[in-house]
Design a protein around this motif. Structure first.
Motif, PDB file in Angstrom:
ATOM      1  N   SER A  17      61.821  53.542  23.240  1.00 26.12           N
ATOM      2  CA  SER A  17      62.542  53.554  21.976  1.00 26.12           C
ATOM      3  C   SER A  17      61.793  54.448  21.001  1.00 26.12           C
ATOM      4  CB  SER A  17      62.633  52.123  21.435  1.00 26.12           C
ATOM      5  OG  SER A  17      63.316  52.094  20.221  1.00 26.12           O
ATOM      6  N   GLY A  26      66.776  56.094  18.777  1.00 20.56           N
ATOM      7  CA  GLY A  26      67.285  56.294  20.126  1.00 20.56           C
ATOM      8  C   GLY A  26      66.499  55.474  21.115  1.00 20.56           C
ATOM      9  N   SER A  27      67.121  55.185  22.239  1.00 26.08           N
ATOM     10  CA  SER A  27      66.411  54.459  23.290  1.00 26.08           C
ATOM     11  C   SER A  27      66.955  54.838  24.659  1.00 26.08           C
ATOM     12  CB  SER A  27      66.508  52.947  23.080  1.00 26.08           C
ATOM     13  OG  SER A  27      67.844  52.510  23.195  1.00 26.08           O
ATOM     14  N   ASP A  51      70.489  53.370  30.961  1.00 24.61           N
ATOM     15  CA  ASP A  51      71.317  53.239  29.759  1.00 24.61           C
ATOM     16  C   ASP A  51      70.677  54.046  28.632  1.00 24.61           C
ATOM     17  OD1 ASP A  51      72.716  51.399  31.269  1.00 24.61           O
ATOM     18  OD2 ASP A  51      71.936  49.649  30.210  1.00 24.61           O
ATOM     19  N   ARG A  53      71.018  54.997  24.266  1.00 26.98           N
ATOM     20  CA  ARG A  53      71.573  54.567  22.979  1.00 26.98           C
ATOM     21  C   ARG A  53      71.069  55.482  21.877  1.00 26.98           C
ATOM     22  NH1 ARG A  53      70.456  51.540  18.484  1.00 26.98           N
ATOM     23  NH2 ARG A  53      72.056  50.064  17.827  1.00 26.98           N
ATOM     24  N   GLY A  55      71.596  55.609  17.611  1.00 25.81           N
ATOM     25  CA  GLY A  55      72.202  54.925  16.473  1.00 25.81           C
ATOM     26  C   GLY A  55      71.659  55.449  15.154  1.00 25.81           C
ATOM     27  N   ALA A  68      76.361  53.128  16.402  1.00 29.52           N
ATOM     28  CA  ALA A  68      75.609  53.535  17.588  1.00 29.52           C
ATOM     29  C   ALA A  68      76.549  53.972  18.697  1.00 29.52           C
ATOM     30  CB  ALA A  68      74.727  52.395  18.078  1.00 29.52           C
ATOM     31  N   VAL A  70      76.507  54.091  22.751  1.00 20.67           N
ATOM     32  CA  VAL A  70      75.794  53.512  23.891  1.00 20.67           C
ATOM     33  C   VAL A  70      76.449  54.009  25.178  1.00 20.67           C
ATOM     34  CG1 VAL A  70      75.142  51.386  25.075  1.00 20.67           C
ATOM     35  CG2 VAL A  70      75.205  51.454  22.570  1.00 20.67           C
ATOM     36  N   GLN A  72      76.164  53.330  29.189  1.00 22.33           N
ATOM     37  CA  GLN A  72      75.586  52.498  30.246  1.00 22.33           C
ATOM     38  C   GLN A  72      75.825  53.163  31.591  1.00 22.33           C
ATOM     39  OE1 GLN A  72      77.497  48.673  29.366  1.00 22.33           O
ATOM     40  NE2 GLN A  72      75.504  47.965  28.669  1.00 22.33           N
TER      41      GLN A  72
END
Length: 86
Positions: A17, A26-27, A51, A53, A55, A68, A70, A72
């Protein structure tokens, strides 16, 4: 029946992250599970999943908010975690 093979022998997860500044975060998360066998004797191959992400935090109508995106299973691997007869 034996429960010894019904759980994966090894599994891992990883979470990276980062706060980019300006409210952006972000992650990246990764998951991996070794093969296993259901109690009914059906083999379930090893699987992995990534995954992502992104945001952004902001104020809206005097309240803290976040939007966000996302994604997956970003690498589109074909997981066989569940079967129809589970």
């Amino acid at each position: 029946e034996s429960y010894g093979n019904s759980t994966p022998r090894h599994s891992w997860s990883l979470l990276l992250s980062h706060a980019f500044g300006g409210g952006w975060r972000g992650s990246l998360a990764g998951y991996y599970t070794k093969p296993l066998e259901t109690l009914g004797g059906h083999p379930v191959p090893a699987y992995r999943r990534w995954d992502m992400r992104l945001g952004r935090e902001f104020r809206f109508a005097g309240h803290d908010a976040e939007a966000a995106l996302v994604v997956q299973n970003a690498d589109r691997s074909h997981d066989r975690e569940f079967y129809r007869d589970n």
